[in-house]
Scaffold this motif. Structure first.
Motif, PDB file in Angstrom:
ATOM      1  N   TYR A  31     -48.492 -36.251  40.442  1.00  0.00           N
ATOM      2  CA  TYR A  31     -47.517 -36.365  39.902  1.00  0.00           C
ATOM      3  C   TYR A  31     -48.378 -37.308  38.691  1.00  0.00           C
ATOM      4  O   TYR A  31     -48.293 -38.480  38.904  1.00  0.00           O
ATOM      5  N   LEU A  32     -48.386 -36.715  37.475  1.00  0.00           N
ATOM      6  CA  LEU A  32     -48.089 -37.934  36.136  1.00  0.00           C
ATOM      7  C   LEU A  32     -47.074 -38.017  35.404  1.00  0.00           C
ATOM      8  O   LEU A  32     -46.709 -36.983  34.931  1.00  0.00           O
ATOM      9  N   ASP A  33     -46.738 -39.171  34.440  1.00  0.00           N
ATOM     10  CA  ASP A  33     -45.485 -39.464  33.775  1.00  0.00           C
ATOM     11  C   ASP A  33     -46.139 -39.399  32.377  1.00  0.00           C
ATOM     12  O   ASP A  33     -46.847 -40.683  32.192  1.00  0.00           O
ATOM     13  N   THR A  34     -46.364 -38.463  31.721  1.00  0.00           N
ATOM     14  CA  THR A  34     -46.998 -38.991  30.079  1.00  0.00           C
ATOM     15  C   THR A  34     -46.830 -39.829  29.535  1.00  0.00           C
ATOM     16  O   THR A  34     -47.693 -40.388  28.530  1.00  0.00           O
ATOM     17  N   GLY A  35     -45.967 -39.724  29.290  1.00  0.00           N
ATOM     18  CA  GLY A  35     -44.778 -40.308  28.393  1.00  0.00           C
ATOM     19  C   GLY A  35     -45.240 -41.593  28.615  1.00  0.00           C
ATOM     20  O   GLY A  35     -44.835 -43.016  27.441  1.00  0.00           O
ATOM     21  N   ALA A  36     -45.126 -42.172  30.444  1.00  0.00           N
ATOM     22  CA  ALA A  36     -45.285 -43.946  30.499  1.00  0.00           C
ATOM     23  C   ALA A  36     -46.848 -44.077  29.390  1.00  0.00           C
ATOM     24  O   ALA A  36     -47.266 -45.084  29.446  1.00  0.00           O
ATOM     25  N   GLN A  37     -47.693 -43.763  29.718  1.00  0.00           N
ATOM     26  CA  GLN A  37     -48.718 -43.600  29.091  1.00  0.00           C
ATOM     27  C   GLN A  37     -48.408 -43.906  27.374  1.00  0.00           C
ATOM     28  O   GLN A  37     -49.513 -45.080  26.448  1.00  0.00           O
ATOM     29  N   TYR A  38     -48.206 -42.965  26.587  1.00  0.00           N
ATOM     30  CA  TYR A  38     -47.260 -43.114  25.151  1.00  0.00           C
ATOM     31  C   TYR A  38     -46.424 -44.684  25.199  1.00  0.00           C
ATOM     32  O   TYR A  38     -47.212 -45.335  24.204  1.00  0.00           O
ATOM     33  N   ARG A  39     -45.411 -44.736  26.227  1.00  0.00           N
ATOM     34  CA  ARG A  39     -45.081 -46.101  26.455  1.00  0.00           C
ATOM     35  C   ARG A  39     -46.338 -47.110  26.328  1.00  0.00           C
ATOM     36  O   ARG A  39     -46.275 -48.492  25.245  1.00  0.00           O
ATOM     37  N   ALA A  40     -47.140 -46.929  27.438  1.00  0.00           N
ATOM     38  CA  ALA A  40     -47.991 -48.033  27.456  1.00  0.00           C
ATOM     39  C   ALA A  40     -48.760 -48.382  26.372  1.00  0.00           C
ATOM     40  O   ALA A  40     -49.166 -49.662  26.053  1.00  0.00           O
ATOM     41  N   ILE A  41     -49.635 -47.483  25.367  1.00  0.00           N
ATOM     42  CA  ILE A  41     -50.027 -47.358  24.555  1.00  0.00           C
ATOM     43  C   ILE A  41     -49.398 -48.082  23.575  1.00  0.00           C
ATOM     44  O   ILE A  41     -49.962 -48.974  22.322  1.00  0.00           O
ATOM     45  N   ALA A  87     -42.607 -51.797  33.870  1.00  0.00           N
ATOM     46  CA  ALA A  87     -40.864 -52.655  33.843  1.00  0.00           C
ATOM     47  C   ALA A  87     -41.028 -52.711  31.665  1.00  0.00           C
ATOM     48  O   ALA A  87     -40.180 -52.123  31.031  1.00  0.00           O
ATOM     49  N   PRO A  88     -42.148 -52.836  31.284  1.00  0.00           N
ATOM     50  CA  PRO A  88     -42.143 -53.828  30.033  1.00  0.00           C
ATOM     51  C   PRO A  88     -42.154 -52.606  28.977  1.00  0.00           C
ATOM     52  O   PRO A  88     -41.659 -52.493  27.549  1.00  0.00           O
ATOM     53  N   ILE A  89     -42.448 -51.479  29.649  1.00  0.00           N
ATOM     54  CA  ILE A  89     -42.251 -50.561  28.525  1.00  0.00           C
ATOM     55  C   ILE A  89     -41.420 -49.670  28.398  1.00  0.00           C
ATOM     56  O   ILE A  89     -41.050 -48.353  27.967  1.00  0.00           O
ATOM     57  N   ARG A  90     -39.931 -49.994  29.038  1.00  0.00           N
ATOM     58  CA  ARG A  90     -39.100 -49.213  28.645  1.00  0.00           C
ATOM     59  C   ARG A  90     -38.228 -50.360  28.204  1.00  0.00           C
ATOM     60  O   ARG A  90     -36.652 -49.772  28.318  1.00  0.00           O
ATOM     61  N   THR A  91     -38.263 -51.339  27.559  1.00  0.00           N
ATOM     62  CA  THR A  91     -37.543 -51.594  26.860  1.00  0.00           C
ATOM     63  C   THR A  91     -37.022 -50.986  25.193  1.00  0.00           C
ATOM     64  O   THR A  91     -37.846 -50.301  25.001  1.00  0.00           O
ATOM     65  N   ARG A  92     -36.346 -51.323  24.801  1.00  0.00           N
ATOM     66  CA  ARG A  92     -35.798 -50.228  23.350  1.00  0.00           C
ATOM     67  C   ARG A  92     -36.508 -50.796  22.378  1.00  0.00           C
ATOM     68  O   ARG A  92     -36.736 -50.151  22.160  1.00  0.00           O
ATOM     69  N   GLU A  93     -37.603 -52.006  22.169  1.00  0.00           N
ATOM     70  CA  GLU A  93     -38.223 -52.031  21.036  1.00  0.00           C
ATOM     71  C   GLU A  93     -40.036 -50.650  21.311  1.00  0.00           C
ATOM     72  O   GLU A  93     -40.239 -50.032  20.425  1.00  0.00           O
ATOM     73  N   VAL A  94     -39.854 -51.006  22.821  1.00  0.00           N
ATOM     74  CA  VAL A  94     -41.073 -49.729  22.800  1.00  0.00           C
ATOM     75  C   VAL A  94     -40.544 -48.652  22.578  1.00  0.00           C
ATOM     76  O   VAL A  94     -40.817 -47.403  22.103  1.00  0.00           O
ATOM     77  N   THR A  95     -39.257 -48.081  22.866  1.00  0.00           N
ATOM     78  CA  THR A  95     -38.742 -47.030  23.076  1.00  0.00           C
ATOM     79  C   THR A  95     -38.700 -46.786  21.238  1.00  0.00           C
ATOM     80  O   THR A  95     -38.930 -45.465  21.376  1.00  0.00           O
TER      81      THR A  95
END
Length: 226
Positions: A31-41, A87-95
């Motif tokens: 399984y791969l969550d690609t959105g998490a990768q964009y959030r991570a960068i 956890a930190p990639i799910r904050t509203r700032e990152v979003t």
């Protein structure tokens, strides 16, 4: 069972992550969550003082962070330069910033190549979720699914995922989702779009279990050659 690549696309709040993880687990796939990768960068850019309003600055830094995605659907992980950022990639700032960062072509090139390498390495098969998987990242995927849902349903689901005070502001969440839809669908590079050969599934009135059952059936039919 034959190896199979499943692409699941759609906007935020349609149930992509929950559906993709459950389908992968049921079928023994990665399984791969690609959105998490964009959030991570995006998280990395913000943490390292890159001006995310400056596409040139984003482009110059696109290749710097080392992003590693775990593909176990039971416990997916994501790290940046060795730091757990789940956890930190799910904050509203990152979003609020991820659409601007992910619209930069250099960022999409780096992340797309990463995604393709992960899919190629998944010998047993993989479920890849995102916004441009069926159209750009893996256009030859064996099965393409496009999940949709009403803005109201999506906002309710996303609010439930947020923490603390953020979870109470349903109207703000809906507004943010609609704004992100517009940004993702309107960008020039790899916009959010349904592939011509994708199967559309409206999840508004469906439970997670019903959506998972639907997608699992589609995968099994594809594997059987029907």
């Amino acid at each position: 069972m034959e190896s199979v690549i499943v692409a699941i696309d759609g906007p935020s709040g349609t149930g992509k992550s929950s559906t993709s993880k459950a389908v992968a687990a049921k079928l023994g796939l990665s399984y791969l969550d690609t959105g998490a990768q964009y959030r991570a960068i995006t998280w990395w850019m913000l943490r390292n003082g890159v001006d995310v309003a400056d596409p040139a600055a984003i482009a110059a830094a696109a290749g710097k962070p080392g992003i590693v995605s775990g593909t176990d659907p039971a416990a997916p992980t994501i790290t940046v330069d060795g730091t757990d950022v789940a956890a930190p990639i799910r904050t509203r700032e990152v979003t609020s910033k991820v659409s601007a960062v992910s619209a930069v072509p250099e960022v999409r090139h780096v992340i797309t190549e990463l995604q393709r390498s992960i899919a190629r390495a998944a010998g047993e098969g993989i479920v890849v979720e995102g916004r441009d998987i069926g159209t750009t990242v893996l256009p030859d995927a064996d099965l393409k699914i496009f999940l949709t849902a009403s803005p109201e349903a999506r906002a309710a689901r996303r609010s439930g995922e947020l923490k603390g005070k953020e979870a109470s502001d349903l109207a703000a969440t809906r507004q943010a989702l609609v704004a992100r839809d517009a940004a993702d669908s309107g960008r020039k590079t790899s916009p959010l779009a349904k592939a011509d050969d994708a199967v559309e599934v409206d999840t508004t009135e469906l439970s997670l279990e019903q959506v998972v059952e639907c997608v699992v059936t589609l995968v099994e039919e594809k594997r059987a050659g029907r």
